[in-house]
Scaffold this active site. Structure first.
Site: not given
Ligand code: ZN
Length: 498
Positions: A264-265, A268, A294
């Site tokens: 997830h990170e 980003h 997101e």
């Protein structure tokens, strides 16, 4: 372009101050000893004040005027015209908020966080109620300063998702609700079809860490321009296009925490590392909005990281990393376990199917509170009613219900919907990328993500904040924001699993 050049050098200084503040913020959440807290708060407040004053100065206003005249003949999507247009919008907004209100909000929310931590620990909403009431009052005042055309919530939403309206969200959520609630009810009758107990076996922390790093490298995250550290709450922060950092959290008895947190990170971070070099040290050198940001994290975490194709390549590697726990587990059983659907109380633990229902509850309550249609004292009961209606479960205590998220105590009102927008946009972008480059699914099965990353770089990352989120989605996909692709994705994936 003398004025534009002068504008850019002033803006570069503002960016430097903000970048320096971000370094301090990163350190605060990773390596700072507890004793450093109060000095750090002062340092951050000083940097914040300096960058704010520099940005809203009369000189900046004059430079913006002059630069606007100089770029008036340039194309809408040129770096120069975009810089002036976007900075003007930021500037007008920043000038509308009185410094006293900013200070009052900062004071109240920092106290709010403290009160919330205690109220949550004691599961006592009444303790949190007065300060939350105050936070909402201050945000009504803030919204009135910022101004809005239709609904008061629009003003707050616009801070996180420029151009989005409350009425747009209401349509999106009504559509999502009509399709997701029945889907959750159907799956709820088949919960025993999928077992995820294998994910709760023992997984050595260092090996989890190394595995995450290997995946990030294959995604294309550049460790020459970034690094990963540990923190309680995983996050991504960027000081420059050439220094984008992520953090993760490792739990030895729950594999998904570090694994999917890292992906997830990483999503980003790929966005921030992919912004055009020409936008460095300008207000355009960041993501278009929280929703678009997101969309990138959710794309890599879910559409890639929870797909069968991805695990065809990585599962044998994961098995050889953790033979005691996974050698006897088939690929199919692992794939099902990481995609298990379970209506649950806690948003951050929610699966792809139920996640947006958690967001919808928060959005509806925020709007009602802000518009004073719901009294603060009635908030816990309203929360529980909606949980029952959408997810079929009711929290036994407020700590697992209305008190679970930090956001409101921190003054983040209008922020939650960006999570759902990110989910919707992630599917639209992924579908378009696969339609334009048919090698992407095959590449993924071979652990190669270059086709996907290149598409995202070109159509999303490169542009930074040049375009409004709606403009960016339109330019990248040829379509406006839509709910159907997301629902179709969920149906085809989850009807096969359940
Ligand atoms: Zn995120």
């Amino acid at each position: 372009m003398i004025q534009l050049t002068r504008l850019k050098s002033k803006l570069a200084e503002v960016c430097d101050l903000k970048g320096a503040a971000s370094v301090l913020g990163w350190d605060q959440q990773t390596y700072m000893p507890p004793g450093g807290a109060s000095a750090r708060a002062e340092q951050l407040a000083t940097l914040e004040k300096l960058s704010h004053e520099m940005f809203i100065s009369a000189e900046m206003g004059e430079l913006l005027e002059g630069a606007a005249a100089e770029v008036s003949g340039l194309a809408f999507d040129s770096d120069e015209a975009s810089l002036v247009r976007v900075t003007r919008r930021d500037y007008d907004k920043a000038r509308k908020i009185p410094a006293a209100l900013v200070a009052e909000i900062a004071r109240t929310t920092s106290l709010g966080m403290e009160v919330w931590v205690k109220a949550k620990a004691e599961s006592n909403f009444v303790e949190f109620q007065p300060i939350l009431e105050k936070i909402y009052q201050l945000h009504r005042a803030l919204a009135n300063c910022l101004g809005f055309e239709e609904r008061i919530y629009d003003a707050l939403l616009d801070q996180y998702e420029p151009g989005m309206k409350t009425s747009d969200l209401e349509k999106i959520f009504a559509n999502l609700k009509a399709q997701l609630v029945p889907m959750v009810h159907t799956i709820s009758e088949k919960l025993t079809n999928v077992d995820d107990s294998i994910l709760h076996r023992q997984y050595d922390g260092q090996k989890q860490w190394d595995f995450g790093i290997e995946v990030l490298k294959r995604f294309g995250y550049d460790f020459e321009k970034g690094r990963q550290d540990k923190s309680v709450h995983p996050f991504t922060t960027s000081f420059s296009i050439h220094d984008v950092r992520i953090t993760t959290r490792v739990e030895e008895d729950f594999l998904p925490s570090a694994l999917f947190g890292t992906l997830h990170e990483g999503g980003h971070a790929l966005y921030d590392q992919g912004i055009s070099q020409d936008l460095e040290r300008t207000p355009l050198g960041a993501g278009a909005s929280l929703g678009i940001h997101e969309s990138q994290s959710r794309l890599w975490e879910n559409l890639v990281g929870k797909s069968l194709g991805f695990w065809k390549f990585f599962y044998p590697r994961l098995q050889s990393t953790f033979p005691e726990s996974l050698a006897p587990v088939s690929l199919q059983a692992f794939y099902q376990a990481i995609n298990r659907v379970q209506p649950s109380l806690i948003r951050i633990e929610a699966d792809e199917v139920t996640y947006n229902l958690h967001i919808m509850i928060r959005f509806e309550l925020e709007v009602d509170l802000l518009e004073e249609k719901l009294a603060m004292a009635d908030l816990p009961a309203a929360w529980n009613t909606k949980m029952k209606e959408y997810l079929g479960i009711v929290p036994p205590k407020d700590a697992e219900g209305v008190l679970q998220d930090v956001h409101w105590s921190n003054g983040l009102i209008g922020y939650f919907p960006t999570y759902s927008l990110g989910n919707l946009i992630s599917v639209q972008l992924f579908e378009k990328a696969k339609a334009e480059n048919r090698d992407i699914p095959g590449q993924m099965e071979r652990g190669n993500f270059s086709g996907l990353l290149e598409w995202l770089r070109t159509h999303v990352h490169y542009h930074g904040r040049k375009f409004l989120p709606v403009e960016l989605v339109e330019r990248a996909t040829g379509s406006h924001l839509r709910v159907e692709p997301y629902i179709n994705y969920l149906k085809s994936k989850y009807w096969e699993i359940y």
